[in-house]
Design a protein around this motif. Structure first.
Motif, mmCIF file in Angstrom:
data_model
loop_
_atom_site.group_PDB
_atom_site.id
_atom_site.type_symbol
_atom_site.label_atom_id
_atom_site.label_comp_id
_atom_site.label_asym_id
_atom_site.label_seq_id
_atom_site.Cartn_x
_atom_site.Cartn_y
_atom_site.Cartn_z
ATOM 1 N N MET A 1 89.823 82.227 51.655
ATOM 2 C CA MET A 1 88.222 82.196 51.533
ATOM 3 C C MET A 1 87.588 83.460 51.301
ATOM 4 S SD MET A 1 85.818 79.924 51.067
ATOM 5 C CE MET A 1 84.156 79.788 51.269
ATOM 6 N N VAL A 2 87.865 84.384 51.890
ATOM 7 C CA VAL A 2 87.271 85.749 51.861
ATOM 8 C C VAL A 2 87.662 86.400 50.717
ATOM 9 C CG1 VAL A 2 87.080 88.085 53.022
ATOM 10 C CG2 VAL A 2 86.845 85.990 54.323
ATOM 11 N N PHE A 3 89.161 86.358 50.496
ATOM 12 C CA PHE A 3 89.593 87.118 49.352
ATOM 13 C C PHE A 3 89.239 86.558 47.977
ATOM 14 C CE2 PHE A 3 93.095 87.846 52.583
ATOM 15 C CZ PHE A 3 92.943 89.203 52.530
ATOM 16 N N LYS A 4 88.937 85.389 47.830
ATOM 17 C CA LYS A 4 88.041 84.784 46.701
ATOM 18 C C LYS A 4 86.872 85.088 46.740
ATOM 19 C CE LYS A 4 90.318 80.328 46.573
ATOM 20 N NZ LYS A 4 90.563 78.715 46.600
ATOM 21 N N GLN A 5 86.189 85.474 47.534
ATOM 22 C CA GLN A 5 84.787 86.081 47.424
ATOM 23 C C GLN A 5 84.849 87.514 47.253
ATOM 24 O OE1 GLN A 5 83.934 84.573 51.547
ATOM 25 N NE2 GLN A 5 81.936 84.011 50.636
ATOM 26 N N VAL A 6 85.957 88.241 47.628
ATOM 27 C CA VAL A 6 86.070 89.541 47.166
ATOM 28 C C VAL A 6 86.125 89.815 45.810
ATOM 29 C CG1 VAL A 6 87.666 91.448 47.445
ATOM 30 C CG2 VAL A 6 86.659 90.355 49.544
ATOM 31 N N ASP A 7 87.148 88.995 45.255
ATOM 32 C CA ASP A 7 87.640 88.886 43.902
ATOM 33 C C ASP A 7 86.358 88.418 43.106
ATOM 34 O OD1 ASP A 7 89.685 88.783 41.808
ATOM 35 O OD2 ASP A 7 89.663 86.657 41.829
ATOM 36 N N ASN A 8 85.718 87.506 43.311
ATOM 37 C CA ASN A 8 84.415 87.000 42.546
ATOM 38 C C ASN A 8 83.395 88.255 42.510
ATOM 39 O OD1 ASN A 8 85.279 84.679 41.985
ATOM 40 N ND2 ASN A 8 84.176 83.640 43.733
ATOM 41 N N ILE A 9 83.276 89.045 43.478
ATOM 42 C CA ILE A 9 82.540 90.360 43.789
ATOM 43 C C ILE A 9 82.925 91.236 42.632
ATOM 44 C CG2 ILE A 9 81.631 92.141 44.959
ATOM 45 C CD1 ILE A 9 81.144 90.065 47.397
ATOM 46 N N SER A 10 84.361 91.682 42.631
ATOM 47 C CA SER A 10 84.823 92.631 42.023
ATOM 48 C C SER A 10 84.963 92.319 40.600
ATOM 49 C CB SER A 10 86.202 93.087 42.669
ATOM 50 O OG SER A 10 87.051 91.897 42.505
ATOM 51 N N LYS A 11 84.974 91.025 40.284
ATOM 52 C CA LYS A 11 85.224 90.619 38.661
ATOM 53 C C LYS A 11 83.906 90.840 38.005
ATOM 54 C CE LYS A 11 88.950 87.062 38.991
ATOM 55 N NZ LYS A 11 89.181 85.850 39.051
ATOM 56 N N ASP A 12 82.975 90.620 38.807
ATOM 57 C CA ASP A 12 81.397 90.546 38.187
ATOM 58 C C ASP A 12 80.635 91.832 38.570
ATOM 59 O OD1 ASP A 12 79.509 89.488 36.693
ATOM 60 O OD2 ASP A 12 78.322 88.481 38.510
ATOM 61 N N ARG A 13 81.349 93.085 38.657
ATOM 62 C CA ARG A 13 80.582 94.418 39.031
ATOM 63 C C ARG A 13 80.330 95.507 37.829
ATOM 64 N NH1 ARG A 13 86.167 95.368 40.267
ATOM 65 N NH2 ARG A 13 87.043 97.210 39.310
ATOM 66 N N VAL A 14 80.641 95.024 36.697
ATOM 67 C CA VAL A 14 80.450 95.962 35.555
ATOM 68 C C VAL A 14 78.838 96.018 35.464
ATOM 69 C CG1 VAL A 14 80.870 96.306 32.875
ATOM 70 C CG2 VAL A 14 82.654 95.422 34.625
ATOM 71 N N GLY A 15 78.548 97.131 35.433
ATOM 72 C CA GLY A 15 76.967 97.504 35.248
ATOM 73 C C GLY A 15 76.201 97.282 36.362
ATOM 74 N N LYS A 16 76.939 96.941 37.615
ATOM 75 C CA LYS A 16 75.907 96.816 38.724
ATOM 76 C C LYS A 16 77.054 97.104 40.067
ATOM 77 C CE LYS A 16 76.529 91.842 38.697
ATOM 78 N NZ LYS A 16 75.910 90.472 38.996
ATOM 79 N N GLU A 17 77.634 98.284 39.795
ATOM 80 C CA GLU A 17 78.683 98.547 40.617
ATOM 81 C C GLU A 17 77.915 98.881 42.072
ATOM 82 O OE1 GLU A 17 78.558 99.891 37.872
ATOM 83 O OE2 GLU A 17 80.542 99.378 36.939
ATOM 84 N N HIS A 18 76.851 99.361 42.260
ATOM 85 C CA HIS A 18 76.135 99.643 43.543
ATOM 86 C C HIS A 18 75.952 98.271 44.063
ATOM 87 C CE1 HIS A 18 74.400 101.643 46.652
ATOM 88 N NE2 HIS A 18 73.480 101.217 46.451
ATOM 89 N N LYS A 19 75.159 97.511 43.348
ATOM 90 C CA LYS A 19 75.105 96.047 43.968
ATOM 91 C C LYS A 19 76.271 95.367 44.653
ATOM 92 C CE LYS A 19 73.038 91.578 42.935
ATOM 93 N NZ LYS A 19 73.950 91.000 44.034
ATOM 94 N N SER A 20 77.291 95.535 43.834
ATOM 95 C CA SER A 20 78.631 94.948 43.953
ATOM 96 C C SER A 20 78.968 95.528 45.426
ATOM 97 C CB SER A 20 79.613 95.016 43.039
ATOM 98 O OG SER A 20 79.253 94.110 41.772
ATOM 99 N N TYR A 21 79.182 96.711 45.432
ATOM 100 C CA TYR A 21 79.489 97.421 46.949
ATOM 101 C C TYR A 21 78.486 96.804 47.891
ATOM 102 C CZ TYR A 21 79.924 100.884 50.432
ATOM 103 O OH TYR A 21 79.840 101.392 51.355
ATOM 104 N N LEU A 22 77.415 96.796 47.827
ATOM 105 C CA LEU A 22 76.459 96.409 48.857
ATOM 106 C C LEU A 22 76.845 94.896 48.995
ATOM 107 C CD1 LEU A 22 73.114 97.836 47.681
ATOM 108 C CD2 LEU A 22 74.693 98.668 49.636
ATOM 109 N N ASP A 23 77.039 93.964 48.423
ATOM 110 C CA ASP A 23 77.552 92.699 48.548
ATOM 111 C C ASP A 23 78.764 92.462 49.330
ATOM 112 O OD1 ASP A 23 75.430 91.744 47.049
ATOM 113 O OD2 ASP A 23 76.272 91.262 45.354
#
Length: 83
Positions: A1-23
């Protein structure tokens, strides 16, 4: 479950790297809090609450819970119904 969430966050980080890091940081904090609740400092005084936390977070199955005494099962059930 956690790894899926991490994967989702990392896949959708282009252009919003800082927000993705905070997420990602918030996710890790939340998951760490769950681990603390379930596993840190198990003592006789709090072992029933640790069992409740394990059941609440899906780590302990119904079949595994049935291996405990009826009294423990009832306690876990009562505590989970309060939340």
């Amino acid at each position: 479950m956690v790894f899926k969430q991490v994967d989702n966050i990392s896949k959708d980080r282009v252009g919003k790297e800082h927000k993705s890091y905070l997420d990602l940081y918030r996710l890790i904090e939340a998951e760490d809090a769950k681990i603390v609740e379930m596993f840190n400092n198990p003592t006789r005084n709090n072992v029933l609450l640790k069992i409740v936390a394990l059941k609440n977070h899906g780590v302990l199955s119904n079949e595994q819970l049935q291996l405990f005494s009826e009294e423990t099962q009832e306690f876990v059930s009562r505590m989970l119904s309060l939340g």
